[in-house]
Design a protein around this motif. Structure first.
Motif, short mmCIF file in Angstrom:
data_model
loop_
_atom_site.label_atom_id
_atom_site.label_comp_id
_atom_site.label_asym_id
_atom_site.label_seq_id
_atom_site.Cartn_x
_atom_site.Cartn_y
_atom_site.Cartn_z
N ASP A 223 -33.32 -76.13 -57.05
CA ASP A 223 -31.70 -75.91 -57.26
C ASP A 223 -31.30 -74.79 -57.51
OD1 ASP A 223 -29.44 -77.09 -59.39
OD2 ASP A 223 -29.38 -78.13 -57.55
N GLN A 224 -30.54 -74.84 -56.08
CA GLN A 224 -29.73 -73.16 -56.25
C GLN A 224 -29.05 -73.41 -57.55
OE1 GLN A 224 -30.54 -71.56 -53.75
NE2 GLN A 224 -29.53 -69.55 -54.56
N ALA A 225 -28.69 -73.85 -58.09
CA ALA A 225 -27.18 -74.04 -59.04
C ALA A 225 -27.64 -73.84 -60.63
CB ALA A 225 -25.89 -75.12 -59.70
N GLU A 226 -28.76 -74.55 -60.81
CA GLU A 226 -29.88 -74.09 -61.08
C GLU A 226 -30.71 -73.09 -61.68
OE1 GLU A 226 -32.67 -77.65 -62.17
OE2 GLU A 226 -32.87 -77.43 -64.62
N SER A 227 -30.88 -72.50 -61.02
CA SER A 227 -32.23 -71.23 -61.04
C SER A 227 -30.91 -69.96 -60.98
CB SER A 227 -32.38 -71.22 -59.09
OG SER A 227 -33.38 -72.15 -58.65
N THR A 228 -29.10 -69.72 -60.31
CA THR A 228 -28.69 -69.23 -61.05
C THR A 228 -28.36 -69.04 -62.28
OG1 THR A 228 -26.73 -70.61 -59.94
CG2 THR A 228 -28.17 -68.99 -58.52
N LYS A 229 -28.33 -69.81 -62.66
CA LYS A 229 -27.57 -70.46 -63.90
C LYS A 229 -28.51 -69.91 -65.45
CE LYS A 229 -25.95 -74.26 -67.29
NZ LYS A 229 -25.60 -75.46 -67.30
N ASN A 230 -29.53 -70.11 -65.29
CA ASN A 230 -30.37 -69.12 -65.73
C ASN A 230 -30.65 -68.41 -65.79
OD1 ASN A 230 -30.69 -72.61 -67.12
ND2 ASN A 230 -32.19 -73.21 -65.88
N PHE A 231 -31.39 -67.98 -66.67
CA PHE A 231 -31.95 -66.67 -67.05
C PHE A 231 -33.77 -66.87 -67.16
CE2 PHE A 231 -33.61 -63.16 -69.73
CZ PHE A 231 -33.07 -62.30 -69.05
N ARG A 232 -33.55 -65.57 -66.07
CA ARG A 232 -35.46 -64.98 -66.50
C ARG A 232 -35.91 -64.61 -67.72
NH1 ARG A 232 -37.93 -64.47 -60.03
NH2 ARG A 232 -36.18 -65.91 -58.88
N HIS A 233 -37.03 -64.71 -67.59
CA HIS A 233 -37.88 -64.28 -68.94
C HIS A 233 -38.87 -63.69 -68.60
CE1 HIS A 233 -40.11 -63.84 -72.40
NE2 HIS A 233 -39.51 -64.12 -73.51
N PRO A 234 -38.66 -61.49 -69.02
CA PRO A 234 -39.46 -60.81 -68.52
C PRO A 234 -41.14 -61.11 -67.97
CG PRO A 234 -38.38 -60.36 -70.57
CD PRO A 234 -37.77 -61.74 -70.22
N VAL A 235 -41.48 -62.17 -69.12
CA VAL A 235 -43.00 -62.87 -68.39
C VAL A 235 -43.14 -63.40 -66.94
CG1 VAL A 235 -42.13 -65.07 -69.68
CG2 VAL A 235 -44.70 -64.05 -69.68
N VAL A 236 -42.37 -63.75 -66.65
CA VAL A 236 -41.38 -64.00 -64.66
C VAL A 236 -42.33 -63.31 -64.38
CG1 VAL A 236 -40.60 -65.41 -63.26
CG2 VAL A 236 -40.15 -66.44 -65.49
N HIS A 237 -41.61 -62.00 -65.02
CA HIS A 237 -41.41 -60.68 -64.06
C HIS A 237 -42.61 -60.57 -63.70
CE1 HIS A 237 -36.91 -61.26 -62.48
NE2 HIS A 237 -36.63 -60.97 -63.80
N LEU A 238 -43.09 -60.26 -65.07
CA LEU A 238 -44.47 -59.52 -65.58
C LEU A 238 -45.59 -59.90 -64.75
CD1 LEU A 238 -46.57 -57.59 -66.66
CD2 LEU A 238 -46.25 -59.06 -68.92
N ALA A 239 -45.48 -61.90 -64.80
CA ALA A 239 -46.77 -62.24 -64.28
C ALA A 239 -46.28 -62.90 -62.65
CB ALA A 239 -46.26 -63.99 -64.67
N CYS A 240 -45.36 -61.96 -61.74
CA CYS A 240 -45.61 -62.00 -60.60
C CYS A 240 -46.14 -60.48 -60.06
CB CYS A 240 -43.79 -61.79 -59.79
SG CYS A 240 -43.84 -61.09 -57.59
N PHE A 241 -45.60 -59.38 -60.89
CA PHE A 241 -46.39 -57.99 -60.45
C PHE A 241 -48.06 -58.06 -60.78
CE2 PHE A 241 -48.33 -54.46 -63.12
CZ PHE A 241 -48.38 -53.37 -61.75
N CYS A 242 -48.47 -59.35 -61.81
CA CYS A 242 -49.49 -59.03 -61.94
C CYS A 242 -50.54 -59.75 -60.90
CB CYS A 242 -49.88 -60.39 -63.31
SG CYS A 242 -49.98 -58.17 -64.50
N HIS A 243 -49.39 -61.00 -60.96
CA HIS A 243 -50.59 -62.46 -59.48
C HIS A 243 -50.10 -61.46 -58.31
CE1 HIS A 243 -50.54 -65.34 -56.65
NE2 HIS A 243 -51.23 -65.91 -57.80
N CYS A 244 -49.55 -60.93 -57.78
CA CYS A 244 -49.59 -59.69 -56.33
C CYS A 244 -50.65 -58.40 -56.38
CB CYS A 244 -48.32 -59.20 -56.00
SG CYS A 244 -47.08 -60.52 -55.99
N LEU A 245 -50.60 -57.57 -57.96
CA LEU A 245 -51.85 -56.99 -57.72
C LEU A 245 -52.70 -57.25 -58.24
CD1 LEU A 245 -52.00 -53.54 -59.18
CD2 LEU A 245 -52.25 -54.64 -61.21
N HIS A 246 -53.57 -58.68 -58.39
CA HIS A 246 -54.97 -59.63 -58.31
C HIS A 246 -55.26 -59.45 -56.91
CE1 HIS A 246 -58.35 -61.64 -59.51
NE2 HIS A 246 -57.89 -62.26 -58.92
N TYR A 247 -54.29 -60.06 -56.05
CA TYR A 247 -54.86 -59.86 -54.76
C TYR A 247 -54.05 -59.47 -53.26
CZ TYR A 247 -55.21 -64.69 -55.91
OH TYR A 247 -55.42 -66.33 -55.93
#
Length: 361
Positions: A168-192
């Motif tokens: 949901d676009q409204a919910e996505s812009t409303k909620n703050f992303r925790h730093p672990v979300v960005h870190l998880a994306c970095f680790c997952h991309c690094l792995h592959y």
């Protein structure tokens, strides 16, 4: 005044003298002809006879594994030929079956013969009977791994940018992303990304090809789990791990160490294969990440499992935990299989080592 010879004695002398002259002239002509014959022939010594070695050719009879009907006969196969040479000749006779699609067996229920097998080692007589099986559509191992690893990389990024069709676009812009979300994306991309680069520049695949259905199953497994994992981690309502920053930091550090160890182990194994020195088991070097060779025979699988366990602790999500559990099972099966091969080839060096994890596996 000349007098005509009239006496019989004189006639006999003249006849004898003329006969001697004619005989002398004939001898000269015979000697001249003989000399010309010798000069034209050259060396009277007969040339040496070249001895040709006898080469025994084989005939390979190829039968259908189901009906036992003869498909074709590959004739005039030299003893030095390999099974791959026979497959190429079989492909010329039957163009619909290219070599990587052909499976040949000595017995109907026996294993498939490798392409490197020498024909002479299979021969009992001059006729060799092999059973043919259509292995189906084949793909190269490089294509297999590129497709398997590229999908998760792109799929995870689609969930990370939070497409409006997924969240949901409204919910996505409303909620703050925790730093672990960005870190998880970095680790997952690094792995592959590491897997993709090693597929292109490090690994050397000896098998050649694999059935297309295996690639479809592998892609479905990795792509499906990546979608499930990425959906939960990048969800606007995702909650961070229970122990906060400390849990994330230690797990991320363990993940990066396992990724580095996996890379250095793969490079060590590839260097051993490139140098052709396969007479001994890979030994640890000055690199601390290779010291795991002292404890286990397949440390690359150990590091791979460690990466996913660390990723599970870092994100604390159920889909990642299930995926890590399945990876432990799969990696342990591969490690046990490879460990048995190592025991046959390097028994004194491997007999005290575990396959993947000390004591447990």
């Amino acid at each position: 005044r000349r007098q005509k010879p009239s006496t019989p004695e004189h006639k006999r002398d003249f006849a004898a003298h003329g006969g001697a002259l004619s005989m002398s002239h004939n001898d000269t002509r015979s000697f001249f002809n003989f000399s010309q014959l010798v000069l034209s022939v050259g060396n009277l010594k007969s040339p040496p006879v070249l001895k040709h070695s006898k080469i025994t050719y084989f005939e390979v009879e190829i039968l259908d594994v189901q009906s036992k009907k003869q498909i074709c006969i590959v004739d005039k196969v030299p003893p030095s030929s390999t099974l791959l040479d026979v497959k190429h000749k079989f492909h010329k006779a039957c163009p619909q079956w290219y070599p990587s699609r052909v499976g040949l067996q000595l017995e109907r229920n026996g294993p498939y013969l490798k392409d490197s097998v020498n024909i002479q080692s299979l021969a009992v007589s001059s006729i060799i009977t092999l059973y043919f099986t259509d292995l189906g559509q084949q793909v190269g191992w490089t294509t297999f791994f590129l497709a398997e690893y590229t999908g998760p990389l792109l799929i995870y990024l689609l969930f990370y940018i939070r497409l409006s069709t997924i969240y949901d676009q409204a919910e996505s812009t409303k909620n703050f992303r925790h730093p672990v979300v960005h870190l998880a994306c970095f680790c997952h991309c690094l792995h592959y990304i590491r897997h993709l680069l090693e597929t292109l520049f490090v690994h050397k695949f000896s098998g050649g090809h694999t059935p297309l259905k295996n690639m479809i199953k592998g892609c479905a497994f990795h792509w499906g789990f990546t979608s499930w994992i990425a959906y939960y981690i990048n969800h606007p309502r995702y909650t961070p791990p229970s122990f906060g920053h400390r849990q994330v930091s230690f797990a991320a550090l363990a993940f990066l160490m396992c990724e580095a160890g996996n890379h250095f182990i793969n490079v060590a194994l590839a260097h051993q294969n490139h140098s052709g020195n396969k007479a001994c088991f890979p030994s640890p070097t000055y690199n601390p990440f290779t010291w795991l060779f002292l404890l286990v025979s397949c440390p690359n699988y150990t590091y791979e499992v460690g990466s996913w366990i660390s990723f599970t602790v870092m994100t604390q999500t159920l889909p990642v935990g299930i995926f890590a559990f399945l990876m432990v099972i799969q990696m342990s099966l591969w490690a046990q299989k490879k460990h048995k091969l190592y025991l046959k080839r390097f028994y004194p060096e491997v007999r005290r080592k575990a396959a993947m994890i000390p004591i447990i596996f």
